[in-house]
Motif scaffolding. Structure first.
Motif, PDB file in Angstrom:
ATOM      1  N   ALA A 163       0.822  -1.205   0.000  1.00  0.00           N
ATOM      2  CA  ALA A 163       0.000   0.000   0.000  1.00  0.00           C
ATOM      3  C   ALA A 163       0.856   1.256   0.000  1.00  0.00           C
ATOM      4  O   ALA A 163       0.519   2.247  -0.650  1.00  0.00           O
ATOM      5  CB  ALA A 163      -0.932  -0.003   1.207  1.00  0.00           C
ATOM      6  N   TYR A 164       1.971   1.230   0.739  1.00  0.00           N
ATOM      7  CA  TYR A 164       2.842   2.406   0.851  1.00  0.00           C
ATOM      8  C   TYR A 164       4.195   1.956   1.357  1.00  0.00           C
ATOM      9  O   TYR A 164       4.377   0.815   1.824  1.00  0.00           O
ATOM     10  CB  TYR A 164       2.239   3.455   1.800  1.00  0.00           C
ATOM     11  CG  TYR A 164       2.099   2.956   3.229  1.00  0.00           C
ATOM     12  CD1 TYR A 164       3.152   2.999   4.132  1.00  0.00           C
ATOM     13  CD2 TYR A 164       0.891   2.427   3.676  1.00  0.00           C
ATOM     14  CE1 TYR A 164       3.028   2.524   5.416  1.00  0.00           C
ATOM     15  CE2 TYR A 164       0.746   1.955   4.970  1.00  0.00           C
ATOM     16  CZ  TYR A 164       1.818   2.006   5.838  1.00  0.00           C
ATOM     17  OH  TYR A 164       1.694   1.537   7.116  1.00  0.00           O
ATOM     18  N   LEU A 165       5.155   2.879   1.302  1.00  0.00           N
ATOM     19  CA  LEU A 165       6.497   2.605   1.798  1.00  0.00           C
ATOM     20  C   LEU A 165       7.046   3.874   2.435  1.00  0.00           C
ATOM     21  O   LEU A 165       6.931   4.955   1.848  1.00  0.00           O
ATOM     22  CB  LEU A 165       7.395   2.145   0.649  1.00  0.00           C
ATOM     23  CG  LEU A 165       8.637   1.331   1.007  1.00  0.00           C
ATOM     24  CD1 LEU A 165       9.072   0.491  -0.188  1.00  0.00           C
ATOM     25  CD2 LEU A 165       9.787   2.236   1.425  1.00  0.00           C
ATOM     26  N   ILE A 166       7.620   3.746   3.617  1.00  0.00           N
ATOM     27  CA  ILE A 166       8.309   4.850   4.302  1.00  0.00           C
ATOM     28  C   ILE A 166       9.790   4.504   4.349  1.00  0.00           C
ATOM     29  O   ILE A 166      10.160   3.423   4.833  1.00  0.00           O
ATOM     30  CB  ILE A 166       7.791   5.059   5.737  1.00  0.00           C
ATOM     31  CG1 ILE A 166       6.282   5.319   5.749  1.00  0.00           C
ATOM     32  CG2 ILE A 166       8.533   6.205   6.418  1.00  0.00           C
ATOM     33  CD1 ILE A 166       5.670   5.299   7.148  1.00  0.00           C
ATOM     34  N   ALA A 167      10.650   5.409   3.866  1.00  0.00           N
ATOM     35  CA  ALA A 167      12.097   5.193   3.893  1.00  0.00           C
ATOM     36  C   ALA A 167      12.736   6.266   4.767  1.00  0.00           C
ATOM     37  O   ALA A 167      12.638   7.465   4.466  1.00  0.00           O
ATOM     38  CB  ALA A 167      12.678   5.248   2.480  1.00  0.00           C
ATOM     39  N   LYS A 168      13.377   5.837   5.846  1.00  0.00           N
ATOM     40  CA  LYS A 168      13.972   6.753   6.822  1.00  0.00           C
ATOM     41  C   LYS A 168      15.473   6.835   6.599  1.00  0.00           C
ATOM     42  O   LYS A 168      16.196   5.838   6.728  1.00  0.00           O
ATOM     43  CB  LYS A 168      13.666   6.250   8.235  1.00  0.00           C
ATOM     44  CG  LYS A 168      14.363   6.981   9.369  1.00  0.00           C
ATOM     45  CD  LYS A 168      13.740   8.312   9.646  1.00  0.00           C
ATOM     46  CE  LYS A 168      14.435   9.012  10.821  1.00  0.00           C
ATOM     47  NZ  LYS A 168      13.948  10.371  11.028  1.00  0.00           N
ATOM     48  N   GLY A 169      15.970   8.042   6.265  1.00  0.00           N
ATOM     49  CA  GLY A 169      17.387   8.262   6.020  1.00  0.00           C
ATOM     50  C   GLY A 169      17.649   8.610   4.565  1.00  0.00           C
ATOM     51  O   GLY A 169      17.023   8.055   3.656  1.00  0.00           O
ATOM     52  N   GLY A 170      18.571   9.548   4.311  1.00  0.00           N
ATOM     53  CA  GLY A 170      18.827  10.013   2.956  1.00  0.00           C
ATOM     54  C   GLY A 170      19.380   8.941   2.037  1.00  0.00           C
ATOM     55  O   GLY A 170      18.846   8.694   0.952  1.00  0.00           O
ATOM     56  N   THR A 171      20.469   8.287   2.441  1.00  0.00           N
ATOM     57  CA  THR A 171      21.061   7.245   1.599  1.00  0.00           C
ATOM     58  C   THR A 171      20.109   6.069   1.457  1.00  0.00           C
ATOM     59  O   THR A 171      19.982   5.477   0.382  1.00  0.00           O
ATOM     60  CB  THR A 171      22.401   6.782   2.200  1.00  0.00           C
ATOM     61  OG1 THR A 171      23.306   7.888   2.228  1.00  0.00           O
ATOM     62  CG2 THR A 171      23.012   5.664   1.368  1.00  0.00           C
TER      63      THR A 171
END
Length: 425
Positions: free
Chosen positions: A348-356
């Motif tokens: 349904a969705y994706l959360i990516a934590k951190g720039g790299t």
């Protein structure tokens, strides 16, 4: 004429579009992609270089390639243009190297402005001192960064340190955002005080006037907030109600190592509907490339959590670890992205934590060349979609979450909003 201005943003990680909306983000810099981005009617074009994760020699190679492709396209552009190097509001990154490369290859530019204020995230500049929630930023954990540590929050002294003494603090001018730029000399550096979004809107207006009325194209090294004033785009919160519903669970990927990320992860994992899966960094580092770590257990865990209707949270192991190079950091991010995307669709969705972490997921994990920025889910948190739709994951919304942003509860709040949308509650 003002509204026809094109602003090309060299962004050192994929989270720098965190105050604007409705624009294109490029992850691949072929001449065709650059030409298409410049032809887009919107005022902003983001070039996601991820240079903060690179070594200086890699930055030189990448920026030289981009600028050589851009130069003839800018010569043919039928609208006025400016260049901004969007960098970290907590002063981590390759300044002034990026400025020197851009100015030498795309110049001439008039003066150089350093504008790291990001009021929405508590980063302000007063009397040339850069502050985080009112305290000198060099006293924060960001001042002790493994790769970009610094010992002064005085921006003139910081520039002198970062330039190896080539830029002298005594020669760097201090301005307020509302001050006139007319007296800046060619090649001069100035640091700009700003404490509110209105300050940066005022500065953006001055920069546009300098170009359109006086013919002076200044170079800006800035955080995200200046872009609103330059592009005349207000910061708005994106409503998930605008998106059609999607099937499947969500997924959270956490690779940032700053202490704030640890706090956010801890609160998220306390939620009954979330289940954590640890990526064992030290074990992964101990394995040579020819014998990669077997992550079958983690794959099974992720799949089981998703099948149970819960949110899998894949996170790199926390705590003290050996120092790793930029290349190792990128390889680690790729291994985590590949593991995360081993889940069967749909998501349904994706959360990516951190720039790299975010950049590697988007470019290498998903294989994307272009993205469309929808807006901000919460202040500073960009909501993106693949452009065109991904062949497997479609128009799955993706949140890029800076490692240094928010408070301890921000990651949980982001997840809650997406879960409410997913469940239709």
């Amino acid at each position: 004429m003002e509204h026809n201005l094109k602003i090309i943003v060299f962004d050192d990680d994929p989270t720098g579009s965190q105050t604007v909306h409705g624009c294109s983000l490029l992850l691949d810099f072929s001449s065709n992609n650059l030409k298409a981005g410049l032809a887009d009617s919107g005022p902003l074009l983001f070039l996601i270089t991820n240079s903060r994760a690179l070594e200086p020699a890699q930055v030189v190679e990448l920026f030289t390639t981009i600028c050589k492709r851009l130069k003839p396209l800018l010569a043919e552009l039928d609208r006025p243009w400016l260049v901004v190097s969007r960098g970290d509001s907590t002063l981590r990154g390759h300044t002034p190297l990026e400025q020197e490369l851009i100015c030498s290859l795309l110049g001439p530019f008039h003066a150089n402005l350093l504008v790291p204020a990001f009021p929405q995230g508590g980063r302000t500049t007063l009397a040339g001192q850069h502050l985080l929630h009112g305290e000198p930023v060099h006293l924060s954990p960001f001042g002790k960064d493994r790769r970009f540590a610094y010992s002064s929050s005085d921006l003139g002294q910081w520039l002198e340190f970062k330039s190896g003494g080539r830029l002298k603090a005594a020669r760097i001018k201090n301005l307020h955002a509302a001050d006139s730029l007319a007296d800046l000399a060619t090649g001069q550096w100035a640091v700009v005080d700003a404490q509110t979004p209105q300050d940066l809107d005022d500065l953006g207006k001055s920069l546009r006037q300098e170009l359109l009325e006086a013919g002076k194209r200044h170079f800006c090294q800035s955080a995200a907030s200046l872009l609103n004033g330059l592009a005349q785009i207000p910061a708005i919160q994106f409503s998930l109600a605008q998106l059609p519903p999607r099937q499947g669970p969500g997924l959270v990927l956490v690779g940032s190592y700053v202490p704030l990320a640890d706090q956010q992860l801890e609160l998220l994992l306390a939620e009954p509907s979330c289940r954590g899966v640890e990526f064992p960094v030290d074990q992964w580092l101990a394995n040579p490339a020819s014998n990669p770590l077997n992550l079958g257990l983690q794959r099974q865990q992720l799949s089981a959590i998703a099948a149970a209707g819960l949110t899998p949270v894949l996170f790199s192991s926390r705590g003290e670890r050996q120092a790793i190079s930029a290349d190792q950091q990128n390889q680690l991010a790729l291994a985590m992205a590949e593991l995360a995307l081993s889940l069967p669709p749909p998501l349904a969705y994706l959360i990516a934590k951190g720039g790299t972490t975010s950049f590697t997921l988007l470019r290498d994990g998903l294989g994307l060349e272009r993205l469309r920025l929808l807006g901000q889910l919460l202040p500073g948190l960009s909501l993106l979609q693949a452009q065109p739709a991904h062949p497997i994951w479609g128009e799955m919304p993706i949140v890029t979450f800076p490692g240094n942003l928010g408070d301890a509860s921000s990651l949980k709040k982001c997840w809650q909003l997406l879960e409410q949308w997913r469940l239709g509650t």
